[in-house]
Design an enzyme around this catalytic site. Sequence first.
Site, PDB file in Angstrom:
ATOM      1  N   HIS A 179      19.792  -7.979 -34.515  1.00  0.00           N
ATOM      2  CA  HIS A 179      20.953  -7.599 -33.681  1.00  0.00           C
ATOM      3  C   HIS A 179      22.049  -8.672 -33.729  1.00  0.00           C
ATOM      4  O   HIS A 179      22.837  -8.796 -32.802  1.00  0.00           O
ATOM      5  CB  HIS A 179      20.548  -7.362 -32.220  1.00  0.00           C
ATOM      6  CG  HIS A 179      19.322  -6.523 -32.050  1.00  0.00           C
ATOM      7  ND1 HIS A 179      19.364  -5.170 -31.841  1.00  0.00           N
ATOM      8  CD2 HIS A 179      18.005  -6.855 -32.099  1.00  0.00           C
ATOM      9  CE1 HIS A 179      18.128  -4.691 -31.757  1.00  0.00           C
ATOM     10  NE2 HIS A 179      17.287  -5.698 -31.916  1.00  0.00           N
ATOM     11  N   SER A 300      46.301 -19.175 -47.091  1.00  0.00           N
ATOM     12  CA  SER A 300      47.175 -18.244 -46.397  1.00  0.00           C
ATOM     13  C   SER A 300      48.604 -18.718 -46.595  1.00  0.00           C
ATOM     14  O   SER A 300      48.863 -19.923 -46.644  1.00  0.00           O
ATOM     15  CB  SER A 300      46.819 -18.235 -44.902  1.00  0.00           C
ATOM     16  OG  SER A 300      47.945 -17.856 -44.136  1.00  0.00           O
ATOM     17  N   LYS A 306      43.949 -22.373 -43.553  1.00  0.00           N
ATOM     18  CA  LYS A 306      43.009 -21.311 -43.921  1.00  0.00           C
ATOM     19  C   LYS A 306      42.360 -21.513 -45.286  1.00  0.00           C
ATOM     20  O   LYS A 306      42.981 -21.960 -46.240  1.00  0.00           O
ATOM     21  CB  LYS A 306      43.724 -19.943 -43.931  1.00  0.00           C
ATOM     22  CG  LYS A 306      44.101 -19.425 -42.573  1.00  0.00           C
ATOM     23  CD  LYS A 306      42.910 -19.224 -41.634  1.00  0.00           C
ATOM     24  CE  LYS A 306      42.133 -17.972 -41.949  1.00  0.00           C
ATOM     25  NZ  LYS A 306      42.873 -16.744 -41.627  1.00  0.00           N
ATOM     26  N   GLU A 313      35.064 -10.724 -49.306  1.00  0.00           N
ATOM     27  CA  GLU A 313      35.650  -9.568 -48.611  1.00  0.00           C
ATOM     28  C   GLU A 313      35.875  -8.405 -49.568  1.00  0.00           C
ATOM     29  O   GLU A 313      35.679  -7.243 -49.215  1.00  0.00           O
ATOM     30  CB  GLU A 313      36.975  -9.965 -47.959  1.00  0.00           C
ATOM     31  CG  GLU A 313      36.806 -10.959 -46.824  1.00  0.00           C
ATOM     32  CD  GLU A 313      38.139 -11.589 -46.453  1.00  0.00           C
ATOM     33  OE1 GLU A 313      38.853 -11.002 -45.626  1.00  0.00           O
ATOM     34  OE2 GLU A 313      38.471 -12.657 -47.007  1.00  0.00           O
TER      35      GLU A 313
END
Length: 482
Positions: A179, A300, A306, A313
């Site tokens: 979970h 970024s 970043k 992704e």
Amino acid sequence: MAGSKRTTKKTPVTKKSGTVNPPANPMWGGQFAHAPAEILSRINNSICFDQKLYRQDIQGSIAHARMLAKQKIITDGDAKAIVTGLKSILADIEAGKFTFREALEDIHMNIESALKDRIGSAAGRLHTARSRNDQVATDFRLYVRDAFDALDNALMALQKSLIARADEHYNSIMPGFTHLQAAQPVTFGHHLLAYVEMFGRDRSRVQDARKRLNESPLGAAALAGTSFPIDREFTSKELGFDRPMANSLDAVSDRDFALEYLSVVAICAVHLSRLAEEMVSWSSAQFGFIRFSDAFSTGSSIMPQKRNPDAAELVRGKSGRLFGNLVSLLTTMKALPLAYNKDMQEDKEPVFDTASNIMLCVQAMTGMVADMAVSKSAMLNAAGVAYANATDLADWLVRELKMPFRDAHHITAKLVKIASGKSKSLEQLSLADMQSVESRIRKDVYSVLSVADSVKSRKSYGGTAPDNVKKAAANAKKRFLS
Ligand code: ARG
């Protein structure tokens, strides 16, 4: 059409407006006076994508020509000219010197027409005892067979990379989750080897589907077989198939092999997306378990701090189109009557798209697995929080005090409640606190409460104990890499 006069002229036809219709397609235009409407050409044309099949198409045609000569259906001289011509076309395509023509619809007619330009009328004998229906089925099977093999190899390289990292981290402790809540500590090596198993099952699906694919449709002709004395065993062997397909109608209308390829890839994409998702989480500041080098990080344009895990992704994201390609072809094939239908030309783009994207995903994942720097300390710290050793305490109560597990569970839960009320971990509770709940608890309970002891104790087959993981990595090498 009875009674109506049809022109058989194949020269350009002048319309009232004065515009000139181009002549009919020379490959099948015998009964046609002029060319199809521009919009029909556009919807019908597949050369813009099926040119990818040039190698398989030429390979299939060479096998067919040799068989025709062997069976004395065409002369040796014609077969030789055909084979030489086809090889020169192949060389030109590979050298980028070949122009594909939209007016010729597809790869099959482009190559046959070029052959005619090169060797003259003998080219017209190549299509004896063959149709584009068995031709395209053959070409596409050869293509998908290569795609299966490429995927198998790429997945093996990914497993190799995972096994190496698992071996390196057989003893690195991290929180195991259920979970997405810290559940019990595990080793990082154990976690990585879970993916080795998944990709192993993907590979066995690839190998299994490849066996079913490996039958030759060539010689089924349009749908019914042929009256010529062809030798289907010969062409099957020439093309590396195990045997000719048994039923000509099935041979030209079956696309199971493409559906199986897309399904196998879709399941593999599920696995890749799960690992990709974990990498995205692990590389965040909140987890801090791994860090990608500059080679696998993107910046970024606005936030200078970043380091984004774009490749992970994209692997996660591409699963969407890979599932979509499967659904697309399933839907195209659903309820199609036998045998060939033009709908089936829609089989290629989803498969081509899947083939290139799954290779990108597997290779990017292989690169990321090798690249990631692993923070053992961040993982270890995270493993010790959130009472991930509660099961170890309950197990101690069962083992040492002979308590039924269900009672041990209740007592441990009470202790967790007390510890959390005092903002302490279980091992920080005093013996007096422990005994306030169960008077028989002894000092040696603390020896099972460290995460290292917890992990070490899970020695059951398939469990996470470092000794197990070391052996499992060696075993995985034997099972998957040799
Ligand atoms: N381009 C076609 C395809 O991919 C080749 C087969 C055409 N057959 C036909 N009967 N029109 O399906």
